[in-house]
Motif scaffolding. Sequence first.
Motif, short mmCIF file in Angstrom:
data_model
loop_
_atom_site.label_atom_id
_atom_site.label_comp_id
_atom_site.label_asym_id
_atom_site.label_seq_id
_atom_site.Cartn_x
_atom_site.Cartn_y
_atom_site.Cartn_z
N PHE A 176 -33.45 -18.42 23.37
CA PHE A 176 -32.33 -18.18 24.28
C PHE A 176 -32.32 -19.27 25.36
CE2 PHE A 176 -32.55 -14.25 22.10
CZ PHE A 176 -31.26 -13.73 22.15
N LYS A 231 -27.91 -17.25 22.77
CA LYS A 231 -28.90 -17.71 21.79
C LYS A 231 -28.54 -19.14 21.38
CE LYS A 231 -30.72 -14.82 18.54
NZ LYS A 231 -30.79 -14.10 17.24
N GLU A 243 -27.74 -21.60 18.91
CA GLU A 243 -27.32 -21.56 17.51
C GLU A 243 -27.25 -22.97 16.94
OE1 GLU A 243 -26.68 -18.65 16.18
OE2 GLU A 243 -25.82 -17.30 17.69
#
Length: 461
Positions: free
Chosen positions: A199, A239, A241
């Motif tokens: 994160f 998060k 990605e």
Amino acid sequence: MFDAATYIHRRRKLAEKLNGKGIVLLPGHEESPINYAGNVYPFRQDSNFLYFIGLDKPHLAAIIDLDTGTTTLFGDCLGVEDIVWEGPQPTIAELARKSGVEQTATFHQLPEALSQALKAGRQVHYAPPYRGEDKIRMSHWLGIPIAELKDKASEPLIKAIVALRSYKSAIEVAEMEHALEITAEMHVAAMKKARPGLFESDLAGVVEGIALARGGRTAYGTILSINGQTLHNPYHTNKLERGRIVLGDFGAETARHYASDITRVFPVDKTFSSRQKDIYQIVLQAETSAIDACRPGVRYLDVHLLAARIIAEGLKQIGLMKGSIDDAVHEGAHALFFPHGLGHMIGLDVHDMEGLGEQYVGYGDMQRSTQFGTKYLRLARALEPGFVLTVEPGIYFIPELFDLWRSQGKFTEFIHYEQLDHYRNFGGIRIEDNVLITPDGHRVLGPHIPKTIEEVEALRQ
Ligand code: GLY
Ligand code: MN
């Protein structure tokens, strides 16, 4: 703090610049409660107080008497019961010695000293207060309604402070380079640690921990997000990605409270995609060309417009803008992608002296633009040796903004709106360094922080 001679010198220069009668009131900060009086935000002294007095403790104030040239420090010595909770503290006389201040008085003598000066018809120079608590007590001390405090602040004092704090001395530059050494470590650590599935807060914790571990703190709220298109994004909840890029705009403030302000961008993957590389290269070219243009006598407004033209030209090359680049920048079409100013002064404050009023700090006699984008430029005036400033162009894809402009049919001669749908999830890229103006040009301060695509990707392996 620096040695007493530094503060004596600064106060003497201030008195010379004010060249008049009256007194200067320099209130220090109080502790500020988070949720009740005993649980406080980390203490941060007022920067003007730090600059002229240097003492990094709450509940102090100073008066500089311009007629006699003497300074009085107002504050209270702690009793044993305070020491039980707060530990042994220097006396006010010891603090005064550290700052080279001649006289001391208790804090509750301050209102009386001010009211005597006012009764005697002496001018009380003060800078505009920007914290609520300060406004309330200044209003009481000076008998000025809160709503009028800003307008009644001393313009000669504001101009004198700007005339001193704008020119960084060698010890200040060294302190800012120290901040940048810590900041370099913070950025490299974030680039090395990032991987898909972590994160943003995992990285924010690492970088803020380094600032703390090196004896300082962060100079402003850490911006660290895959949503770099939100310029002052304070959230770290996403998060990381694959396919996204991370924008990190953060910097250390040293124990002596000098700031640094650096932005870097890196991919969540090991490498940038070719589309990300294209945008990155345009921003990098805008940043390095803008830095190259920094020298005494050049208006920072013109450096800003140079960066805007490079951005618009680059976006034209990749098919997002079209038409005459000069016209596009003149009319403000580039601000769809570059909606902020190129940079600002930096020193004790990350946006240095902005509490005194941006007009004084960044514009002097120049008019501020009212055009979207350029109106956010905080520094426009001609550069001078000793200035330290940020250079921070960027390209952002803000879907809400391009949807609005498209629906308004705005700048259709300059923007290929139909191409922008491919960039809705792109985020933003900004690259930022801190630059000292020297007599014959400029110097980028601090260690080199990985900046080219190759340098950044090397840390992502
Ligand atoms: N680093 C945040 C700003 O310059 O506004
Ligand atoms: Mn900045």
